[in-house]
Structure formats: C-alpha cells, structure tokens
Design a protein around this motif. Structure first.
Motif, short mmCIF file in Angstrom:
data_model
loop_
_atom_site.label_atom_id
_atom_site.label_comp_id
_atom_site.label_asym_id
_atom_site.label_seq_id
_atom_site.Cartn_x
_atom_site.Cartn_y
_atom_site.Cartn_z
N GLU A 336 -61.11 64.83 -30.90
CA GLU A 336 -61.86 64.30 -32.03
C GLU A 336 -63.36 64.27 -31.76
N LYS A 339 -66.02 66.16 -33.86
CA LYS A 339 -66.55 65.62 -35.12
C LYS A 339 -67.74 64.69 -34.89
N HIS A 340 -68.04 64.40 -33.63
CA HIS A 340 -69.03 63.37 -33.34
C HIS A 340 -70.21 63.81 -32.48
N SER A 439 -67.08 71.75 -38.87
CA SER A 439 -65.79 72.37 -38.58
C SER A 439 -66.00 73.86 -38.28
#
Length: 558
Positions: A336, A339-340, A439
């Motif tokens: 994840e 995304k950061h 993305s």
C-alpha cells in the motif's frame, strides 16, 4: 604506505587481530576513522561497535595517547613521530554478503567493516597481509602481492574488494572478450563447472554486448553457499559477494535460478552504481549518510536488467522470465506504500528505513518499484521505435556521459538521457511514475498488451485473504488489507488460535462468516468477521496471450 596485517589465534571466537601501520604523518596529531556504512547498503551500520582493545604505539612500541572524538573517529597524539602502529581486534561474526566472518574453515573479510583509515591518506597505495594456514588460498579482486598478500591502489579500492581465504575454495574460470571471470565458491554448489560456465558466460556475454565492453580487466564472483536459508548479494569494484542457501536445495532449479538472478544483477552493478554513481556518492563519505533520490536507477534499473539479461541470453526460459515479472507485480500490488510515497522519495529515505518493512503503507521498495519504472520506460521507448531503441541506449548514454569518467550524475541527468533517447518530453513519466504516487495500472496494461502479453486481475487464492483481507504467517496476522472486514476487527500481530471452534490449521475455511478466537498481547478475544462484497489482495499478473508477437520477440530476443 598504509599496511594492514590480519591474523587470528582462536577462529571460533570470531575475533580477527589487526595491525595497521601508518607512516609519513605530519603535525602534532593524526585522525583515524572507520566507516559507519558500506557501499551497496545505504543505512548506518556503525562498524566501530565491533572493535575492541584499540591501542596505538610508535614504531619502537612506545604507547601513544589518543582521544575518541566521535563513535567512528579517533585523534592520536603523535608526540613527534611520523609513523604509528594501531592494533585492535574486530569481531567477524556476522555472515552475510556485506559483513565479515571468521571460523575454523575460512576467513572472509569485507575491509570496509574493519580497516581503519587516515583521511589524509585515502588515495595512497595500500598493502594487506594475512597470516593464514599454509593450505589456505585467497580469492579477491585485488592484486596479489606475495603468497598471502594483496595490494590496492587506494583505500577506496581496498574497501570495495572483499576477500575469501580457505583451504576448500572451488574456482571456476571463463573468459569473454579477453576478460577473465572467476566464480569462487565456498561451500557446496552441485552444478558442474561446465553448467556454471555455460550459464554465467551466457549473461556475461549479453551484458558486455549491451554496454560495449567491460570496465575491469578481471572480475570475481565470491559465493558463500550456506547450509541454511540465505539470499544476499553486494556489488564491488571488480567483484561481488553472494550468500545463498540452503545449499542442499541448489540442485533444484528454483534456488539455482536465484543464484543466476543475483549473479546477473550484481555483475550489472559493475557499471550501474560502482562507476556510474550518483553525484552525492562521488566520492563516498564513509562518516555519514550520502542522501540521493536516484536509488530507483542504481537498484531498480539493475533489478530490471538482472532478469532481463538472463532472458535475452537464453539462460532463462520465457516462462521463467514471466514468473519473475509476476513476482514484481505481486510485490507492487500488495504494498500500500505505492499510494503514499514515491520511488524517488523512497530512494532518499533509504537511510531511514529502506531495509526494513517500516510502518504499514509508508513507502515502496526502490528495487521493486524501480524495476517497474525501468520496465515502463524501456517498453515505452521500444514501442515508439519498434525495438530500434530501448533503455539499453539510455544506459549506454549515461555511461558515456557520467560513468566512464566517474563524474557521477543526478536525477536531472538521468531524465535528460532518457529524453534524448526518447526524442521527446518525458515530464508525465517522471511526474507520475518517479515523483508521484499514481497508479501504474494503465501504463502496464497498455504497454504489456502491446507486447503480446495479457495483463489481468487475479483473485487471491487463500480465502482469508480474498474474503476478509487478512494475511497469516503461522497463525500470526502479518498484513491487513485497507477497507477490509479484518481492518475493523484485527490488529497486526494478533495470533489466531481457532476458526469457528476448530484449531487453526493450514487450511482456512472458505465460508462467508467466521468466528475467530485470538490472542492479542496476552489477552484472549473472540471476534466475528463477515465477508463483504469486495475481494481483497487482488493482484495483476501477466501471461502470454498466444504466439509471441514481433515486439515481444524484439524485447526478449526470442
């Protein structure tokens, strides 16, 4: 000339004895230092913590006083002397590709861990002498100097040249374009010399072909084949150390593939990072962090090429290459952090937490994300020019501009080389793929499908992952998917004891509702999880659509 004499008396204590002789010193005092990190791993490791019994004398043996200035720096009072002898013991008790090891079967030294230096004499020639059993043989990229001695042109070359010494070294030699390549093996590798030469020579030929030659006169693969699970490689000036295990599994294709993969990766580092290096590390500052944003080039591009060279040389089959590509995709979609935090920022933060998992979802791996960024750039160039140009051209251009002369490069230099090859502005690529947290799905889908590969979503196989969004390792919750039922009720580290009243086995039940009995920090709890409408831990994977098209044949040299 700095001289190091290395000996030992009790090998199973793991302590090496050092005698470091320095001459041509001027002034009232001399500064001594030991690196706090090593090239190839961008984190502070504090090697001085493994030193004990440091003493300084003059040439006649009279003790000289010294003061410790920092954790890695000492100030010696010369008292009118121009020569000193520094003795100390170093604990060589950590076996991996970047540290040092001593036991009753071998001596393995990474000089960057354990060789003190005087900052004013870092460019002086260095001599290294080992006191070894008569039947021990030395393997190193350094120039031999006597039976058990070695010579380096400078401290920088010394600390970029690890040394193996033992009575049981196996050496396999091959030659490409007049350059000698050696595979030195400590431990057991069951493949015959003929098989090793065929495979190693295969990817070596391809790398030299792509980069138009080789920057060293000889090269040494130093391999520790270990009896337990291990995987680690570190690049050096004209050598690499590779630790791999368990050796009992090396006869199987899967682990042997890992040996080939890390060997190809490390060989390409001879250009990319050893000589073609970020400006921020030119030269190395061994006393602190060398921050840079281009780790996605040094490690990511190398990761991409490591497997690609194996494919293009025929050492890997198409099925094996696509399997490795799917591993990259799996790691990407399960992290994840994509995304950061960008791959450029994650490069800078290598010095903070680049070699540990870190907090959930904070950052990405420069190896994995950098490899995907390299894939996207390579396929974009190839698609535009029908394989007449590629990332190969970018790396050759970078080498010509910033590597051959060891001048170093920055992020803008890499972008300029990419745009010069692409023949157009690449702002969007660098904004979204390198500096952004956008993305990559659309990039990957468009490019991979253009090259005749399918790019489709695959559901997680395990029901606890797919239905509830939790990943287990021996009953322990090690990953939780965002916005999943598990995120509402579970915590990382929870130990699942039973599911629906049945002790947890390897098979989690494939049902829509479960009651879990768990242990959280010593407290027993019982919770209920209801599967939602969404599916979790989905990943994209690539497969061959049908027969390879022309673009795929050109890219992978089928």
């Amino acid at each position: 000339m700095p001289n190091y004499k290395i000996s030992y008396t009790k090998p199973l204590t793991h302590f090496l004895k050092f005698s470091f002789e320095l001459d041509s010193l001027n002034g009232d005092s001399a500064v001594l230092e030991l690196p706090v990190w090593r090239p190839g791993r961008y984190e502070i490791q504090n090697f001085p913590k493994r030193i004990r019994n440091l003493k300084v004398t003059d040439a006649s043996g009279e003790t000289l006083s010294y003061q410790k200035l920092t954790k890695s720096r000492w100030l010696v009072s010369l008292e009118g002397n121009s020569s000193i002898v520094v003795t100390y013991e170093y604990y060589a008790g950590l076996m991996d590709a970047g540290n040092s090891w001593l036991d009753d079967e071998q001596v393995y030294v990474n000089p960057v861990n354990c060789c003190l230096y005087c900052p004013e004499q870092m460019y002086n020639e260095v001599h290294l002498e080992f006191d070894l059993p008569e039947n021990y043989r030395i393997a190193s990229g350094l120039q031999p100097d006597g039976e058990h001695g070695l010579k380096a042109k400078s401290y920088f070359q010394l600390v970029d040249s690890p040394v193996f010494a033992s009575a049981g070294l196996r050496t396999v030699k091959y030659e490409v374009d007049g350059i000698e390549f050696y595979v030195h093996i400590q431990g057991n590798v069951p493949q015959s010399d003929e098989i090793l030469i065929k495979d190693f020579e295969g990817f070596t030929v391809k790398q030299l072909e792509v980069m138009n030659g080789f920057p060293a006169k000889h090269y040494h693969f130093l391999i520790q084949s270990l009896p337990y699970k291990a995987y680690h490689g570190v690049e050096h000036w004209n050598s690499t150390v590779i630790c791999l295990g368990p050796s009992s599994n090396l006869g199987e294709r899967e682990l042997y593939k890992e040996l080939l993969g890390v060997s190809s990766h490390e060989l390409f580092h001879t250009w990319n990072v050893i000589r073609l290096r970020p400006k921020e590390m030119t030269p190395y500052d061994f006393q602190g962090e060398n921050y840079h944003q281009t780790g996605f080039v040094t490690e990511g591009v190398t990761t991409y090429y490591g497997d690609l060279f194996l494919m293009r040389s025929g050492v890997f089959s198409l099925e094996e290459y696509l399997s490795e590509l799917n591993k990259l995709l799996k790691r990407h979609f399960e992290n994840e952090g994509r995304k950061h935090y960008s791959v450029a920022d994650s490069s800078f933060d290598l010095w903070l937490d680049g070699y540990e998992p870190g907090i959930p979802g904070r950052k990405v791996s420069i190896y994995n994300e950098g490899a995907l960024a390299a894939l996207i750039l390579d396929l974009s160039i190839r698609l535009k020019f029908d394989n007449e140009k590629s990332l190969d051209d970018v790396m050759r251009l970078m080498w010509q501009r910033h590597g051959e002369d060891l001048s170093g490069y920055n992020l803008e230099d890499y972008r300029q080389a990419a745009e010069d090859v692409f023949g157009d502005d690449l702002s969007l690529y660098f904004e979204e793929v390198i500096h952004g947290v956008n993305s990559l799905d659309n990039y990957l889908k468009r490019l991979l499908e253009s090259f005749g590969l399918s790019f489709g979503l695959a559901a997680a196989e395990k029901p606890e992952e797919r239905l509830f969004g939790l990943r287990l390792n021996e009953g322990k919750v090690v990953m939780i998917a965002p916005d999943s039922p598990a995120e509402e009720m579970l915590s990382l580290g929870d130990m699942i004891e039973s599911v629906n009243g049945v002790a947890l086995s390897e098979q989690f039940p494939d049902v829509q509702t479960v009651t879990l009995k768990l242990n959280r920090m010593g407290v027993s709890k019982e919770i209920r999880l209801d599967a939602g409408d969404a599916s979790f831990f989905n990943i994209y994977r690539v497969d061959l659509k049908s027969e390879p098209n022309g673009l795929l044949k050109g890219w992978l040299e089928l």
